[in-house]
Design a protein around this motif. Structure first.
Motif, PDB file in Angstrom:
ATOM      1  N   VAL A 135      58.886   7.152  28.981  1.00  0.00           N
ATOM      2  CA  VAL A 135      58.226   6.421  30.084  1.00  0.00           C
ATOM      3  C   VAL A 135      59.546   6.422  30.828  1.00  0.00           C
ATOM      4  O   VAL A 135      60.475   5.894  30.447  1.00  0.00           O
ATOM      5  N   PRO A 136      59.664   6.767  32.054  1.00  0.00           N
ATOM      6  CA  PRO A 136      60.951   6.750  32.958  1.00  0.00           C
ATOM      7  C   PRO A 136      61.463   5.571  33.338  1.00  0.00           C
ATOM      8  O   PRO A 136      60.618   4.459  33.412  1.00  0.00           O
ATOM      9  N   LYS A 137      62.646   4.986  32.732  1.00  0.00           N
ATOM     10  CA  LYS A 137      63.379   3.718  32.756  1.00  0.00           C
ATOM     11  C   LYS A 137      63.694   3.606  34.429  1.00  0.00           C
ATOM     12  O   LYS A 137      64.888   4.198  34.522  1.00  0.00           O
ATOM     13  N   MET A 138      63.096   2.942  34.937  1.00  0.00           N
ATOM     14  CA  MET A 138      63.823   2.778  36.243  1.00  0.00           C
ATOM     15  C   MET A 138      64.303   1.243  36.495  1.00  0.00           C
ATOM     16  O   MET A 138      63.321   0.445  35.995  1.00  0.00           O
ATOM     17  N   THR A 139      65.134   1.004  37.149  1.00  0.00           N
ATOM     18  CA  THR A 139      65.405  -0.573  37.282  1.00  0.00           C
ATOM     19  C   THR A 139      64.280  -0.743  38.669  1.00  0.00           C
ATOM     20  O   THR A 139      63.788   0.112  39.181  1.00  0.00           O
ATOM     21  N   PRO A 140      64.156  -1.981  38.438  1.00  0.00           N
ATOM     22  CA  PRO A 140      63.117  -2.669  39.404  1.00  0.00           C
ATOM     23  C   PRO A 140      63.326  -2.166  40.839  1.00  0.00           C
ATOM     24  O   PRO A 140      62.182  -2.017  41.726  1.00  0.00           O
ATOM     25  N   PHE A 199      62.239   1.172  41.446  1.00  0.00           N
ATOM     26  CA  PHE A 199      60.645   1.189  41.512  1.00  0.00           C
ATOM     27  C   PHE A 199      60.127   0.852  43.007  1.00  0.00           C
ATOM     28  O   PHE A 199      59.324   1.609  43.602  1.00  0.00           O
ATOM     29  N   LYS A 204      55.743  -4.511  32.448  1.00  0.00           N
ATOM     30  CA  LYS A 204      56.868  -4.107  31.532  1.00  0.00           C
ATOM     31  C   LYS A 204      58.062  -4.976  31.829  1.00  0.00           C
ATOM     32  O   LYS A 204      58.749  -5.389  30.584  1.00  0.00           O
ATOM     33  N   GLU A 205      58.159  -5.243  33.189  1.00  0.00           N
ATOM     34  CA  GLU A 205      59.507  -6.079  33.276  1.00  0.00           C
ATOM     35  C   GLU A 205      59.330  -7.338  32.685  1.00  0.00           C
ATOM     36  O   GLU A 205      60.335  -8.046  32.065  1.00  0.00           O
TER      37      GLU A 205
END
Lengths: 252, 346
Positions: free
Chosen positions: A231-236, A239, B336-337
């Motif tokens: 799952v691509p880890k993107m900072t909020p 995103f 998720k966050e």
């Protein structure tokens, strides 16, 4: 070369076989036809087929070979890459007559594949089996041949898969189904993914609680880990940016 | 979410008028898979469309399509095509396939199918077989994951107009035909026999389900770009046609003025001659001097307008589902966050 053959079948072929079986003459117990496709390095991809009228008597078989040849030529006008790769029959076993028919098809193509689709449903499912004929026997003694099975896989083009998905909605329903509106399809798919996720979560919870552990769990666990990490880890913020830019374009 | 969906469904009018002989088109699994296969194989190569014939039968107001076969590419003469069709149908007849030719299908890229050849072909089909339909299969849309198969028929007004060969503005006004009423869409449903259902059950086991979710892909820009480009071309064409029509109208106006001036001059001269007791000039045929200008055919602009209409509805549909996907992803990301590192699957 003969023993490492894998047969890949397109769904069209199976549909056509079922349809020919449904439309057979009242006195025939089974139907046969020609398989068309391509052969490449031990993989036989069967992408089309057609039915050939035939009659079976006790000791002989009559098949309309002229018909088969003409239909093959007609098909070649539309699709120049498909050649004869074998033949198919309904039923769940290889009979005496099959050998005779196979002789003819071996003339057409060197390593003919014989595919059977069990429309009589003798097993618990509609068995799809493929055979090739191999010679057996001792060199100086009796010679003969035998049909051995080769593995069969289903392969689809991407659009075919979509068609299959829609067709499978008619399973279990007596009446007809409309092609689905796009939005509905997306919602259905999210529902499916949700239920799949639920299953996975249940499974993991069971393992954590110490129940039901089996040796394959390690492999499954590793696969799950891969999936989660992919799952691509993107900072909020990233995103949000991506989301906003896409949303701006769409309402136009 | 389901109420929203049904609202959208209700908004789309799929009502077929009562005088149309066909209410619904029912297709079974086999012809659909054959069509998909043929259009996919053709489409990946050339730009030509893939075409084929539909076979089936008519039951009350339902057109059932039970089989189909593809046409070879038309680089040969028409006679060969006919021979091919007749031979094919004879062969299929031998294996008890329905041999009533009930229509034809065509593949279309991005839904750009409204064109003059299509109108002509459908007209000829509907002339010979009253219930025939044309099935349009959208290759790109299905490749993205949404099956797109639509059935169309020419409206009776379009048939009348085509017969008289006139697409003049007067004819259009009389019959009240606009670009929306060239074709009517007939709803398509799918039905499979029990044996096919068993096969499908089996296939769904053998084909892994996860692969069929390609349409959840979030990438939208390339598709939108393609749509926009096609739409721009069509709008350009429409513009040209509008300019042509305007020019024609101006010419007609100018001609009217010329005619009027000429008549006036004539009258004046005649009056002058009468004053001098000379015979008046013969009345020449006005029409020979001012030949009436040919009215431009309105067929092309109608086709193009219909095309633009189709494109815009496509884009609207596409956007709606793309937005839905984006919102779903947003929720997922938020979830998720929120949970953060609370739940780790190790």
């Amino acid at each position: 070369m003969a023993f490492n053959v894998v047969v890949k079948v397109h769904p069209v072929v199976l549909f056509q076989i079922v349809d020919s079986y449904e439309r057979r003459n009242a006195d025939s117990l089974r139907v046969i036809g020609t398989l068309l496709g391509t052969v490449e390095k031990g993989v036989v991809e069967v992408s089309n087929c057609f039915c050939v009228p035939h009659r079976e008597h006790d000791n002989e078989v009559e098949a309309e070979l002229v018909y088969a040849a003409e239909l093959r030529d007609l098909n070649a006008r539309v699709n120049t890459q498909e050649t004869v790769v074998g033949w198919w029959a309904t039923g769940n076993e290889v009979t005496r007559h099959s050998s005779l028919i196979h002789d003819y098809y071996t003339i057409e193509c060197p390593n003919a594949i014989h595919l059977t689709l069990d429309t009589t449903l003798q097993g618990t499912s509609m068995g799809i089996k493929a055979y090739i004929r191999v010679p057996i026997g001792t060199p100086s003694g009796n010679n003969g041949s035998m049909f051995t099975t080769v593995p069969v896989e289903i392969t689809c083009y991407e659009p075919e898969r979509v068609g299959l998905q829609l067709s499978s909605k008619t399973i279990g329903i007596k009446k007809s189904v409309e092609p689905v509106h796009e939005l509905a399809q997306v919602s259905e798919a999210t529902g499916n993914v949700l239920s799949m996720l639920d299953t996975v979560l249940d499974y993991v919870n069971e393992i954590l609680a110490g129940r039901n552990i089996s040796p394959q769990d390690n492999a499954v666990g590793r696969a799950l880990l891969d999936m989660v990490n992919s799952v691509p880890k993107m900072t909020p913020e990233e995103f949000e940016n991506m989301l906003n830019s896409n949303i701006k374009v769409l309402p136009l | 979410m389901s109420s929203k969906v049904s609202g959208i469904r209700g908004g789309r009018s799929r009502v077929v008028p009562d005088d149309c002989p066909i209410n619904v088109v029912q297709i079974s699994g086999l012809p659909m898979m054959k069509m998909i296969k043929h259009c996919h194989e053709e489409g990946s190569g050339s730009v030509d469309v893939a075409q084929g014939a539909l076979l089936g039968l008519v039951v009350e107001k339902r057109l059932e399509i039970t089989n189909c076969f593809p046409f070879p590419k038309q680089d040969d003469s028409v006679d060969e095509d006919e021979a091919y069709q007749i031979a094919m149908m004879k062969k299929l007849r031998r294996v008890n396939v329905d041999h009533l030719h009930v229509g034809w299908y065509q593949s279309a890229d991005v839904g750009n199918f409204i064109s003059l050849p299509l109108l002509e072909s459908q007209y000829h089909y509907q002339n010979s077989i009253e219930e025939s339909v044309v099935l349009i299969y959208d290759t790109q849309k299905t490749a993205r994951g949404f099956l797109s198969l639509k059935a169309y028929r020419l409206t009776p007004q379009a048939v009348v107009m085509y017969k008289e060969e006139g697409f003049t503005p007067d004819a259009l006004r009389n019959l009240k035909v606009g670009y929306e009423s060239l074709f009517i869409e007939v709803p398509v449903v799918m039905k499979n026999s029990s044996l096919s259902n068993i096969l499908l059950n089996q296939l769904s086991d053998m084909v892994p389900e996860e692969d069929g979710l390609g349409f959840l892909d979030l990438g939208t820009s390339s598709v939108l770009e393609g749509h926009m480009r096609c739409m721009m071309e069509r709008v350009d064409e429409l513009n040209q046609e509008a300019i042509k029509f305007n020019r024609y109208q101006q010419q007609v106006l100018r001609q009217q003025q010329d005619k009027y001036r000429y008549m006036q001059k004539r009258a004046q001269e005649n009056a002058a001659r009468q004053a001098k007791d000379e015979p008046p000039l013969p009345d020449e045929d006005i029409n020979k001097l001012f030949r009436p200008l040919p009215t431009p055919q309105r067929l092309n602009p109608m086709i193009v307008a219909g095309q633009v209409n189709a494109y815009s509805s496509h884009v609207a549909q596409f956007c709606s589902q793309a937005m839905a996907k984006l919102f779903v992803t947003q929720t997922l990301q938020k979830a998720k966050e929120d949970t953060g590192s609370a739940k780790s699957l190790q």
